[in-house]
Design a protein around this motif. Structure first.
Motif, PDB file in Angstrom:
ATOM      1  N   ALA A   1       1.133  -1.094   0.161  1.00  0.00           N
ATOM      2  CA  ALA A   1       0.192  -0.077   0.168  1.00  0.00           C
ATOM      3  C   ALA A   1       1.231   1.377   0.052  1.00  0.00           C
ATOM      4  O   ALA A   1       0.711   2.412  -0.443  1.00  0.00           O
ATOM      5  N   ARG A   2       1.614   1.191   0.435  1.00  0.00           N
ATOM      6  CA  ARG A   2       2.555   2.284   0.705  1.00  0.00           C
ATOM      7  C   ARG A   2       3.539   2.438  -0.541  1.00  0.00           C
ATOM      8  O   ARG A   2       3.544   3.978  -1.278  1.00  0.00           O
ATOM      9  N   LEU A   3       3.977   1.714  -1.052  1.00  0.00           N
ATOM     10  CA  LEU A   3       4.863   1.589  -2.329  1.00  0.00           C
ATOM     11  C   LEU A   3       3.665   1.716  -3.472  1.00  0.00           C
ATOM     12  O   LEU A   3       4.133   3.201  -4.364  1.00  0.00           O
ATOM     13  N   ASP A   4       1.931   1.401  -3.286  1.00  0.00           N
ATOM     14  CA  ASP A   4       1.618   2.827  -4.623  1.00  0.00           C
ATOM     15  C   ASP A   4       1.153   4.082  -4.073  1.00  0.00           C
ATOM     16  O   ASP A   4       0.748   4.794  -5.289  1.00  0.00           O
ATOM     17  N   GLU A   5       0.586   4.421  -2.390  1.00  0.00           N
ATOM     18  CA  GLU A   5       0.838   5.664  -2.247  1.00  0.00           C
ATOM     19  C   GLU A   5       2.408   6.711  -3.065  1.00  0.00           C
ATOM     20  O   GLU A   5       1.989   7.171  -3.900  1.00  0.00           O
ATOM     21  N   CYS A   6       3.360   5.915  -3.152  1.00  0.00           N
ATOM     22  CA  CYS A   6       4.682   6.564  -3.907  1.00  0.00           C
ATOM     23  C   CYS A   6       4.516   6.808  -4.937  1.00  0.00           C
ATOM     24  O   CYS A   6       4.356   7.846  -5.902  1.00  0.00           O
ATOM     25  N   ARG A   7       3.923   5.437  -6.209  1.00  0.00           N
ATOM     26  CA  ARG A   7       3.404   5.414  -7.348  1.00  0.00           C
ATOM     27  C   ARG A   7       2.204   6.190  -7.951  1.00  0.00           C
ATOM     28  O   ARG A   7       2.994   6.822  -8.377  1.00  0.00           O
ATOM     29  N   ILE A   8       1.429   7.038  -7.523  1.00  0.00           N
ATOM     30  CA  ILE A   8       0.758   8.035  -7.190  1.00  0.00           C
ATOM     31  C   ILE A   8       0.912   9.208  -6.474  1.00  0.00           C
ATOM     32  O   ILE A   8       1.037  10.164  -8.221  1.00  0.00           O
ATOM     33  N   ARG A   9       1.799   9.562  -6.094  1.00  0.00           N
ATOM     34  CA  ARG A   9       2.825  10.757  -5.853  1.00  0.00           C
ATOM     35  C   ARG A   9       3.560  10.667  -6.571  1.00  0.00           C
ATOM     36  O   ARG A   9       3.908  11.907  -7.581  1.00  0.00           O
ATOM     37  N   ARG A  10       4.314  10.591  -7.776  1.00  0.00           N
ATOM     38  CA  ARG A  10       4.751   9.853  -8.597  1.00  0.00           C
ATOM     39  C   ARG A  10       4.300  10.283 -10.209  1.00  0.00           C
ATOM     40  O   ARG A  10       5.078   9.844 -11.225  1.00  0.00           O
ATOM     41  N   ARG A  11       2.855  10.173 -10.632  1.00  0.00           N
ATOM     42  CA  ARG A  11       2.439  10.228 -11.083  1.00  0.00           C
ATOM     43  C   ARG A  11       3.195  11.105 -12.048  1.00  0.00           C
ATOM     44  O   ARG A  11       3.236  12.184 -11.935  1.00  0.00           O
ATOM     45  N   THR A  12       3.279  11.086 -13.566  1.00  0.00           N
ATOM     46  CA  THR A  12       3.589  11.752 -14.768  1.00  0.00           C
ATOM     47  C   THR A  12       2.202  12.833 -15.013  1.00  0.00           C
ATOM     48  O   THR A  12       1.143  12.407 -14.716  1.00  0.00           O
ATOM     49  N   PRO A  13       2.816  13.654 -15.647  1.00  0.00           N
ATOM     50  CA  PRO A  13       1.752  15.013 -15.915  1.00  0.00           C
ATOM     51  C   PRO A  13       0.674  14.458 -16.662  1.00  0.00           C
ATOM     52  O   PRO A  13      -0.779  14.670 -16.949  1.00  0.00           O
ATOM     53  N   GLN A  14       1.068  13.524 -17.678  1.00  0.00           N
ATOM     54  CA  GLN A  14       0.564  12.734 -18.590  1.00  0.00           C
ATOM     55  C   GLN A  14      -0.986  11.600 -17.576  1.00  0.00           C
ATOM     56  O   GLN A  14      -1.874  10.886 -18.679  1.00  0.00           O
ATOM     57  N   GLY A  15      -0.619  11.843 -16.529  1.00  0.00           N
ATOM     58  CA  GLY A  15      -1.326  10.432 -15.512  1.00  0.00           C
ATOM     59  C   GLY A  15      -1.137   8.896 -15.941  1.00  0.00           C
ATOM     60  O   GLY A  15      -1.377   7.590 -15.283  1.00  0.00           O
ATOM     61  N   ASN A  16       0.584   8.582 -16.158  1.00  0.00           N
ATOM     62  CA  ASN A  16       0.575   7.476 -16.335  1.00  0.00           C
ATOM     63  C   ASN A  16       1.870   7.071 -14.581  1.00  0.00           C
ATOM     64  O   ASN A  16       2.171   8.250 -13.898  1.00  0.00           O
ATOM     65  N   LEU A  17       1.544   6.216 -14.161  1.00  0.00           N
ATOM     66  CA  LEU A  17       2.213   5.626 -13.018  1.00  0.00           C
ATOM     67  C   LEU A  17       3.474   4.889 -13.214  1.00  0.00           C
ATOM     68  O   LEU A  17       3.027   4.107 -13.740  1.00  0.00           O
ATOM     69  N   PRO A  18       4.371   4.720 -12.605  1.00  0.00           N
ATOM     70  CA  PRO A  18       5.465   4.179 -12.898  1.00  0.00           C
ATOM     71  C   PRO A  18       4.920   3.031 -12.310  1.00  0.00           C
ATOM     72  O   PRO A  18       3.978   2.668 -11.437  1.00  0.00           O
ATOM     73  N   THR A  19       5.937   1.957 -12.733  1.00  0.00           N
ATOM     74  CA  THR A  19       5.525   0.404 -12.430  1.00  0.00           C
ATOM     75  C   THR A  19       5.806   0.110 -10.727  1.00  0.00           C
ATOM     76  O   THR A  19       6.709   1.338 -10.183  1.00  0.00           O
ATOM     77  N   ARG A  20       5.734  -0.506  -9.949  1.00  0.00           N
ATOM     78  CA  ARG A  20       5.895  -0.750  -8.664  1.00  0.00           C
ATOM     79  C   ARG A  20       7.371  -1.191  -8.718  1.00  0.00           C
ATOM     80  O   ARG A  20       8.297  -1.321  -7.864  1.00  0.00           O
ATOM     81  N   SER A  21       7.917  -2.023  -9.470  1.00  0.00           N
ATOM     82  CA  SER A  21       9.041  -2.713 -10.215  1.00  0.00           C
ATOM     83  C   SER A  21      10.025  -1.678  -9.729  1.00  0.00           C
ATOM     84  O   SER A  21      11.059  -1.412  -9.137  1.00  0.00           O
ATOM     85  N   ASP A  22      10.045  -0.233 -10.875  1.00  0.00           N
ATOM     86  CA  ASP A  22      10.077   1.157 -10.695  1.00  0.00           C
ATOM     87  C   ASP A  22      10.427   1.668  -9.362  1.00  0.00           C
ATOM     88  O   ASP A  22      11.489   1.823  -8.834  1.00  0.00           O
ATOM     89  N   ILE A  23       9.684   1.509  -8.663  1.00  0.00           N
ATOM     90  CA  ILE A  23       9.566   2.121  -7.353  1.00  0.00           C
ATOM     91  C   ILE A  23      10.851   1.229  -6.688  1.00  0.00           C
ATOM     92  O   ILE A  23      11.536   1.377  -5.936  1.00  0.00           O
ATOM     93  N   VAL A  24      10.435   0.019  -6.345  1.00  0.00           N
ATOM     94  CA  VAL A  24      11.434  -0.885  -5.685  1.00  0.00           C
ATOM     95  C   VAL A  24      12.497  -0.419  -6.410  1.00  0.00           C
ATOM     96  O   VAL A  24      13.316  -0.971  -5.342  1.00  0.00           O
ATOM     97  N   ARG A  25      12.586  -0.354  -7.527  1.00  0.00           N
ATOM     98  CA  ARG A  25      14.425  -0.316  -8.081  1.00  0.00           C
ATOM     99  C   ARG A  25      15.147   0.489  -8.012  1.00  0.00           C
ATOM    100  O   ARG A  25      15.855   0.443  -7.282  1.00  0.00           O
ATOM    101  N   GLU A  26      14.451   1.906  -7.816  1.00  0.00           N
ATOM    102  CA  GLU A  26      15.114   3.135  -6.889  1.00  0.00           C
ATOM    103  C   GLU A  26      15.047   3.004  -5.701  1.00  0.00           C
ATOM    104  O   GLU A  26      16.171   3.484  -5.293  1.00  0.00           O
ATOM    105  N   ALA A  27      14.426   2.248  -4.674  1.00  0.00           N
ATOM    106  CA  ALA A  27      14.673   2.778  -3.332  1.00  0.00           C
ATOM    107  C   ALA A  27      15.633   1.404  -2.768  1.00  0.00           C
ATOM    108  O   ALA A  27      16.504   1.755  -2.068  1.00  0.00           O
TER     109      ALA A  27
END
Length: 83
Positions: free
Chosen positions: A42-68
Motif C-alpha cells: 500500500a505504501r508503494l502504491d501511495e508512492c506510485r501515485i505521488r510520482r504520477r506523470t503529468p500525462q497520468g501515467n504511473l511508474p510500476t511497483r518494480s520502478d519504485i522498488v528498483r529506485e529504493a
C-alpha cells in the motif's frame, strides 16, 4: 490493457521506453522476486501515485522498488549504478 493506467500494452511499453531510456538492456538484468506485506505494498502504491506523470501515467511497483534499492545501496556501499 494496463491495470494501472487503462492504457493499451503498446502505449504502456512506449511510455516505459520513453520515461526510462536509461534502463539497462534486459539481457543484462536479473529478476528478483520479493514478497511484501499488504501495508508495504500500500505504501508503494501511495508512492506510485505521488510520482504520477503529468500525462497520468504511473511508474510500476518494480520502478519504485528498483529506485529504493538503488538509493539504499548508494547510502550503504557508495554504489552508483551505471546509467
Amino acid at each position: 490493457m494496463c491495470v494501472c493506467t487503462g492504457a493499451s500494452r503498446s502505449s504502456k511499453l512506449e511510455w516505459e521506453l520513453w520515461e526510462r531510456p536509461d534502463m539497462p538492456d534486459q539481457k543484462n538484468q536479473k529478476q528478483v522476486n520479493v514478497r511484501m506485506d499488504v501495508e508495504t505494498v500500500a505504501r508503494l502504491d501511495e508512492c506510485r501515485i505521488r510520482r504520477r506523470t503529468p500525462q497520468g501515467n504511473l511508474p510500476t511497483r518494480s520502478d519504485i522498488v528498483r529506485e529504493a534499492v538503488e538509493e539504499f545501496l548508494a547510502r550503504e556501499t557508495a554504489y552508483k549504478p551505471e546509467r
